[in-house]
Design an enzyme around this catalytic site. Structure first.
Site, short mmCIF file in Angstrom:
data_model
loop_
_atom_site.label_atom_id
_atom_site.label_comp_id
_atom_site.label_asym_id
_atom_site.label_seq_id
_atom_site.Cartn_x
_atom_site.Cartn_y
_atom_site.Cartn_z
N GLU A 42 -6.13 7.19 -2.37
CA GLU A 42 -5.79 6.37 -1.49
C GLU A 42 -6.02 4.47 -1.72
OE1 GLU A 42 -5.10 5.35 1.96
OE2 GLU A 42 -4.22 6.63 1.81
N HIS A 85 1.10 -1.27 0.03
CA HIS A 85 0.49 0.04 -0.44
C HIS A 85 0.75 1.08 -0.35
CE1 HIS A 85 -3.65 2.86 1.51
NE2 HIS A 85 -2.51 3.19 1.87
N GLU A 86 1.69 1.71 0.94
CA GLU A 86 2.78 2.24 1.19
C GLU A 86 3.68 3.04 -0.61
OE1 GLU A 86 1.70 4.62 3.61
OE2 GLU A 86 0.81 3.55 5.05
N HIS A 130 -9.46 8.32 2.98
CA HIS A 130 -9.57 7.05 3.21
C HIS A 130 -10.82 6.71 3.55
CE1 HIS A 130 -5.92 8.67 5.39
NE2 HIS A 130 -5.19 7.51 5.02
N HIS A 148 2.07 4.34 -2.97
CA HIS A 148 1.51 5.89 -3.13
C HIS A 148 3.51 6.16 -3.56
CE1 HIS A 148 -1.64 6.09 -0.49
NE2 HIS A 148 -1.55 5.77 0.25
#
Length: 528
Positions: free
Chosen positions: A365, A341-342, A429, A345
Site C-alpha cells: 500500500e 496509486h492504483e 491501509h 499496484h
C-alpha cells in the site's frame, strides 16, 4: 478488444478541458512490475505490432537467455530435485549488475512465497535474495494422498511458517459497493486450516481533480478520433456506459474530449487518459521504465463502471484501471493520485509482488502512496500541485481534510506513525503509514516546514532530528529496492535492508544517502 493498425503514423495530440467533480465515498486506494534492461539490440515488435525500444528488446533478450539457464541456476542454489525456477524478469542496472527474479515450482506446483532474486555483478560475484530461507519439501505420501477439491489447485505455501502442501481456491463475486472480488483462499491440504487469503482486486475511492486544459494522446480512426495513445504503448480508454464488461473504445468527432463537466461522458475519459499518461511519463522519465510491466505495453483505462459506483480499482487480470462515476453518476473518480496509486499496484505486482497482508501488505500500500505522490509532483499540474497528502482533493471526510498524511500518518486517526510488533496485524491501509512516514522523512527531513504552501510537522519516535536527502533521491532508492531487492514476503526490517542496499548501489556506501535511509528508518522505529 480490437486495435487498428499503423498507430505511429496516425498518432496525434489533442487539447481538452478536464473538470472538477466532487465525490463522497468511503476508503481510498489499494494494490500493484520491474525495470527495463540495458543494451541495444535491433528494434523488435510488441504484441500489438508497434516497434518497441532498444531497452525493451534487450530486456526480452535477457529474459530468454535466463530461461535457458534455469536448471543450472537451480543446481548452483542447491535446490531440490523437484524444484524448478521460472524467470519473471531481468534487470541490468547502471553498474552492470544483473538482477534476475524467479518464481519457483515444486513437483510442478507453484510455490507461493518461494520467489527469489539472483544478483550477479559485472565481475561475476553472485548473491541471492529469497522470500523464504526454509527448505521446500513435501513428502511423496502427502502428494499422493492430497486430492484437490473442485476448482482448487495444489500449491506449496511457503510465505509463512514451514512450507506445506496446500490448496488454493479463487472465489469471484461482488462487494457491497459493487466492486468485483477475486478472493484467493489458501488452506492446508492435510488439516483444512486457512493459511492465508487475499483479493486480486484492489480498490480506491476519490474525486476527479481539476486538471485544467491538458494534452493527451489520441489518434484518428475510421469514424472519428479514438482515445488510444500510441506514444505510450497503445494505452486505450474505454467506456462501460454505467455497466460492466469490456466496454467500447472512447471516440470523439472533433478530437476535443469532454467539456469539463460530468454531463459530457468524455470528460471522465479524458481525465482517465491524462492520469495514465502522467503515470507512464513519470516511470519512464524518472526510472527508465516503459509501462507498468516495464515491457513497453500500455494498460487500459475503463470509465463509467457500474451505476452510482463510488470507487476505482486496478485489476491485473485485465491489466486495467477502472473508475466509477460516484454518487448520482455525477462525480467520476478519475484523478491523478488515484490513477497513479492504483497503477503502481501493477508495478508492485510485476516486481516484488508483495503479499497483500501483514507487513508486506503495508509496504504494498505504501508503495502506491509513495509513487502516487511522486507522480503528482512530477506532473507539475498547476491545478493539482504535488504534496505529501493522500487524497487531498477527495474530501470524503466532508471537512476538506486529506485521507492520509505522509508527514504524520496518525493524524488520520488510524494510520501508524511508527513500527511495533503488532504492525502486521493492522489493516494494510494503516500499517502503510510506517513506510509513508519513512519516505517523507527521507525526502524532507523531520520537524516543521512549509512546502509549496502546505505546512508539515514530522516527528520521529526518539525525538531525533533527521535531515532529508530530497524526494528525487528517495524515489529512486524506493524504486530500486522494490524492483531489485524486495520479495513477496519482505517485512519492514527487510525493507530497511533493501533500501540501504539500493542507496549503497546508487550513491555509495559512505554517502549521506545511506546515512539518511538509516536515520529515516530509525525515526519510524524500524531499526533492523
Amino acid at each position: 478488444m480490437s486495435q487498428s493498425k499503423g498507430y505511429i503514423a496516425t498518432h496525434k495530440r489533442s487539447t481538452l478541458a478536464i473538470a472538477t467533480a466532487l465525490a463522497a465515498g468511503s476508503a481510498l486506494l489499494a494494490t500493484g512490475l520491474a525495470g527495463g534492461a540495458t543494451a541495444a539490440p535491433a528494434p523488435a515488435k510488441s504484441e500489438k505490432g508497434a516497434s518497441v525500444s532498444a531497452a525493451q528488446a534487450a530486456r526480452v533478450s535477457m529474459i530468454k537467455a535466463a530461461e535457458k539457464k534455469t536448471a543450472a541456476v537451480a543446481k548452483e542454489l542447491k535446490l531440490g530435485s523437484q524444484e524448478k525456477l521460472v524467470v519473471k524478469d531481468v534487470i541490468k542496472d547502471s553498474k552492470g549488475t544483473v538482477h534476475t527474479r524467479y518464481e519457483r515450482t515444486f513437483a510442478g506446483m507453484p510455490v507461493l512465497g518461494g520467489d527469489l532474486i539472483v544478483h550477479k555483478t559485472k565481475a561475476g560475484k553472485t548473491e541471492t535474495t529469497k522470500a523464504t530461507e526454509k527448505k521446500i519439501a513435501v513428502s511423496a505420501k502427502a502428494l499422493s494422498a492430497a486430492k484437490a477439491p473442485k476448482d482448487a489447485r495444489k500449491v506449496v505455501w511457503a510465505a509463512t511458517g514451514t512450507p506445506t502442501l496446500a490448496f488454493e481456491t479463487v472465489k469471484t463475486g461482488k462487494a457491497k459497493d459493487g466492486t468485483p472480488t477475486k478472493l484467493h483462499i489458501v488452506t492446508d491440504a492435510e488439516s483444512g486450516k486457512k493459511l492465508s487469503q487475499w483479493d486480486d482486486i484492489h480498490t480506491g475511492t476519490g474525486e476527479t481533480t481539476y486538471s485544467g486544459s491538458v494534452e493527451i494522446g489520441s489518434k484518428e480512426g475510421s469514424g472519428g478520433f479514438e482515445l488510444t495513445d500510441d506514444s505510450r504503448g497503445g494505452h486505450s480508454t474505454f467506456t462501460l456506459d454505467n455497466g460492466e464488461g469490456e466496454g467500447v473504445l472512447a471516440t470523439d468527432d472533433d478530437d476535443k474530449w469532454g467539456d469539463g463537466t460530468p454531463a459530457d461522458k468524455n470528460t471522465a475519459a479524458a481525465d482517465a487518459a491524462y492520469g495514465a499518461q502522467v503515470t507512464w511519463d513519470y516511470y519512464k522519465s524518472v526510472h527508465g521504465r516503459e509501462g507498468i510491466k516495464g515491457d513497453g505495453q500500455g494498460a487500459t483505462s475503463r470509465v463509467h463502471y457500474g451505476d452510482n459506483y463510488v470507487n476505482a480499482f486496478w485489476d491485473d487480470s485485465c491489466f486495467c484501471m477502472t473508475y466509477g462515476d460516484g454518487e448520482g453518476n455525477e462525480h467520476p473518480l478519475t484523478s491523478i493520485d488515484v490513477a497513479a496509486h492504483e497503477m503502481s499496484h501493477g508495478v508492485t505486482s510485476a516486481t516484488a509482488n508483495l503479499n497483500y497482508s501483514g507487513e508486506s501488505g503495508g509496504l504494498n500500500e505504501a508503495t502506491s502512496d509513495i509513487f502516487g505522490t511522486a507522480v503528482e509532483f512530477s506532473a507539475e499540474n498547476a491545478e493539482d500541485k504535488g504534496d505529501y497528502l493522500i487524497g487531498e482533493e477527495i474530501d470524503i471526510n466532508g471537512d476538506g481534510s486529506p485521507l492520509r498524511y505522509m508527514d504524520e500518518p496518525s493524524k488520520d486517526g488510524a494510520s501508524l506513525d511508527y513500527w511495533s510488533s503488532d504492525a502486521g496485524n493492522v489493516d494494510v491501509h494503516y500499517s502503510s503509514g510506517i513506510a509513508n512516514h519513512f519516505f517523507y522523512i527521507l525526502s524532507e527531513g523531520s520537524g516543521e516546514k512549509e512546502i509549496d504552501g502546505v505546512t508539515y510537522n514530522s516527528p520521529t519516535k526518539d525525538g531525533s532530528k533527521v535531515e532529508g536527502i530530497g524526494r528525487d533521491k528517495a524515489e529512486k532508492i524506493w524504486f530500486k529496492a522494490l524492483t531489485e531487492y524486495m520479495t513477496s514476503t519482505t517485512d519492514y526490517a527487510g525493507a530497511r535492508e533493501a533500501t540501504v542496499k539500493a542507496a549503497t548501489d546508487l550513491y555509495g556506501a559512505d554517502g549521506a544517502e545511506v546515512k539518511g535511509v538509516e536515520a529515516a528508518w530509525t525515526g519510524v522505529d524500524v531499526t533492523g
